[in-house]
Design a protein around this motif. Structure first.
Motif, PDB file in Angstrom:
ATOM      1  N   PHE A 144       0.826  -1.221   0.144  1.00 39.56           N
ATOM      2  CA  PHE A 144       0.046   0.073   0.307  1.00 39.56           C
ATOM      3  C   PHE A 144       1.088   1.173  -0.069  1.00 39.56           C
ATOM      4  N   ARG A 145       0.649   2.118  -0.931  1.00 36.65           N
ATOM      5  CA  ARG A 145       1.455   3.445  -0.821  1.00 36.65           C
ATOM      6  C   ARG A 145       0.742   4.755  -0.437  1.00 36.65           C
ATOM      7  N   THR A 146       1.187   5.257   0.406  1.00 32.46           N
ATOM      8  CA  THR A 146       0.595   6.599   0.860  1.00 32.46           C
ATOM      9  C   THR A 146       1.230   7.645   0.094  1.00 32.46           C
ATOM     10  N   GLY A 147       2.583   7.660  -0.142  1.00 30.17           N
ATOM     11  CA  GLY A 147       3.299   8.381  -1.319  1.00 30.17           C
ATOM     12  C   GLY A 147       2.748   8.618  -2.515  1.00 30.17           C
ATOM     13  N   ARG A 148       2.683   9.829  -2.947  1.00 31.39           N
ATOM     14  CA  ARG A 148       2.249  10.001  -4.689  1.00 31.39           C
ATOM     15  C   ARG A 148       3.113   9.154  -5.324  1.00 31.39           C
ATOM     16  N   ASN A 149       2.827   8.639  -6.730  1.00 29.24           N
ATOM     17  CA  ASN A 149       3.554   7.919  -7.473  1.00 29.24           C
ATOM     18  C   ASN A 149       3.986   8.830  -8.744  1.00 29.24           C
ATOM     19  N   SER A 150       4.722   8.472  -9.341  1.00 31.13           N
ATOM     20  CA  SER A 150       5.292   9.188 -10.576  1.00 31.13           C
ATOM     21  C   SER A 150       4.398   9.782 -11.587  1.00 31.13           C
ATOM     22  N   SER A 151       3.342   8.865 -11.661  1.00 31.01           N
ATOM     23  CA  SER A 151       2.314   9.285 -12.679  1.00 31.01           C
ATOM     24  C   SER A 151       1.539  10.507 -12.207  1.00 31.01           C
ATOM     25  N   GLN A 152       1.396  10.541 -10.759  1.00 33.88           N
ATOM     26  CA  GLN A 152       0.503  11.484 -10.309  1.00 33.88           C
ATOM     27  C   GLN A 152       1.383  12.850 -10.246  1.00 33.88           C
ATOM     28  N   ASP A 153       2.552  12.945 -10.020  1.00 32.66           N
ATOM     29  CA  ASP A 153       3.559  14.075 -10.129  1.00 32.66           C
ATOM     30  C   ASP A 153       3.433  14.347 -11.905  1.00 32.66           C
ATOM     31  N   ALA A 154       3.460  13.584 -12.536  1.00 33.99           N
ATOM     32  CA  ALA A 154       3.479  13.875 -14.123  1.00 33.99           C
ATOM     33  C   ALA A 154       2.186  14.501 -14.438  1.00 33.99           C
ATOM     34  N   VAL A 155       0.821  13.971 -14.127  1.00 32.24           N
ATOM     35  CA  VAL A 155      -0.374  14.649 -14.099  1.00 32.24           C
ATOM     36  C   VAL A 155      -0.446  16.084 -13.959  1.00 32.24           C
ATOM     37  N   ALA A 156       0.273  16.213 -12.541  1.00 28.63           N
ATOM     38  CA  ALA A 156       0.225  17.692 -12.023  1.00 28.63           C
ATOM     39  C   ALA A 156       1.375  18.477 -12.970  1.00 28.63           C
ATOM     40  N   GLY A 157       2.379  17.915 -13.090  1.00 30.14           N
ATOM     41  CA  GLY A 157       3.521  18.710 -14.062  1.00 30.14           C
ATOM     42  C   GLY A 157       2.903  19.202 -15.472  1.00 30.14           C
ATOM     43  N   ALA A 158       2.221  18.039 -16.230  1.00 29.64           N
ATOM     44  CA  ALA A 158       1.865  18.270 -17.207  1.00 29.64           C
ATOM     45  C   ALA A 158       0.733  19.172 -17.431  1.00 29.64           C
ATOM     46  N   ALA A 159      -0.347  19.377 -16.449  1.00 24.96           N
ATOM     47  CA  ALA A 159      -1.213  20.290 -16.380  1.00 24.96           C
ATOM     48  C   ALA A 159      -0.815  21.785 -16.179  1.00 24.96           C
TER      49      ALA A 159
END
Length: 395
Positions: A144-159
């Protein structure tokens, strides 16, 4: 032959070794926390450890007890080396008989340890490692991961920067974190119509980025998006080589405070933040700020402090649902789809891959009087639904 000195810290509340819980029994629940307490990610690990202890205190109202069972945690230094991480995790599982694992500061360390969680059938809460493969191709049901993952960073960065026809270069460390982060960013940016025209990957130990930056300048993008971890960052060289003066805008995630202190040249940059203490407006975050200042000489909590707290809160909330039973199958059933409060507001463990869906923040870096680093100022909150990453575990 001399054996290497091993860093091991036990933080307990009046319990002895023979009280350790196992398969739901006993009077003590034990958590093994893996973190980089030395090496290039030392600050990450120390923040996580502080946050975890604060989280236990918050979630149990200072009692460190659930349903009559005491909670303790054992802290181990991975040294940011995967082989050492495996050694320390094995020690935690076999010698300390922990009921949970938490960690680690680097994706490489964490990926090395994932198979042990499955082998020993113990829940591992991943914090703060971000590689997509942790909840993707290398995932197992105990993760189980509480930290965000690379794709979540990517969605925010791309937006923040991508639109139809936007020309973007990327730069990252040549690591699991760096390569997976850029791959996820490319997917998100191209979905918005942007074109990736240059990719640069840098050796994790280098301190000279001249050749990489020159290749980016030569490609003439509109933006360079940078994914980075650790203290040997490229911000000063980007300024020295006048990247922004050449018409190339720099965008990245606003990192921890130590890294923000190196980003004076990035004031005015628009990007995203996972956590900065002034962004969330929640009761738990207010408590975290106040309590952290009390315990640590007026210091404010940082990015990985909030993450460590979140991991502890998630474990306590799961144990409340099982009435402190540490049987892993019961915990999995309780945690899948579980919504829980954090310093950033509510998160939810997605049932399909156990990734915590969570709020991220679109920000702009600004100079603030009396603050020794650029400050991420809120542009808007991006909801957990908006930043939800693709399910990649194919299970």
């Amino acid at each position: 032959m001399l054996l290497p000195l091993v860093m091991s810290v036990v933080l307990a509340v009046g319990c002895s070794q023979n009280e350790s819980a196992s398969s739901g029994g006993g009077n003590t629940i034990k958590v093994g926390v893996l973190a980089s307490l030395t090496g290039p990610l030392e600050s990450y690990g120390k923040q996580t450890a502080r946050g975890f202890e604060l989280g236990l205190d918050y979630a149990t109202e200072g009692k460190r007890e659930i349903a009559g069972k005491k909670i303790e945690f054992v802290l181990e230094d991975t040294e940011t080396k995967p082989d050492v991480a495996v050694q320390k995790a094995t020690k935690l599982l076999e010698t300390d008989k922990v009921d949970f694992l938490v960690g680690s500061s680097s994706s490489g360390d964490t990926l090395a340890v994932l198979p042990l969680a499955e082998e020993y059938k113990k829940i591992m809460v991943v914090e703060p490692a971000v590689a997509d493969s942790i909840t993707g191709k290398n995932w197992n049901k105990y993760i189980f991961r509480t930290g965000r993952n690379s794709s979540q960073d990517a969605v925010a960065g791309a937006a923040a920067i991508a639109s139809k026809g936007t020309k973007i270069a990327t730069m990252a460390q040549d690591s699991a974190y760096g390569r997976e982060g850029i791959e996820a960013f490319k997917t998100a940016a191209e979905k918005l119509g942007a074109v990736i025209i240059e990719e640069q990957y840098v050796d994790t130990n280098t301190t000279d980025f001249t050749a990489n930056i020159q290749k980016i300048i030569s490609a003439k993008p509109e933006y360079v998006f940078i994914t980075w971890a650790g203290s040997n960052s490229p911000w000063k060289q980007l300024q020295d080589m006048q990247v922004q003066q050449k018409g190339i805008k720099v965008s990245t995630g606003a990192p921890d405070i130590a890294a923000l202190k190196t980003m004076e040249a990035m004031i005015g940059m628009e990007g995203f933040s996972v956590y900065y203490h002034s962004l969330p407006k929640t009761k738990m975050n207010d408590w975290l700020i106040d309590e952290h200042k009390k315990r640590f000489n007026g210091e404010i909590p940082d990015l990985f402090t909030a993450g460590g707290m979140t991991a502890a809160v998630a474990i306590v909330e799961a144990l409340k649902k099982t009435n402190a039973d540490t049987d892993s199958e019961k915990l999995i059933a309780a945690m899948e789809g579980m919504t829980f409060d954090t310093p950033k507001g509510q998160m939810q463990f997605r049932a399909e891959d156990h990734q915590a869906l969570q709020t991220l923040y679109a920000i702009k870096l600004e100079k603030k009087d009396g603050v020794d680093h650029p400050v991420p100022v809120l542009v808007r909150e991006m909801t957990m639904e908006e930043t939800a990453p693709p399910v990649r575990n194919q299970k």
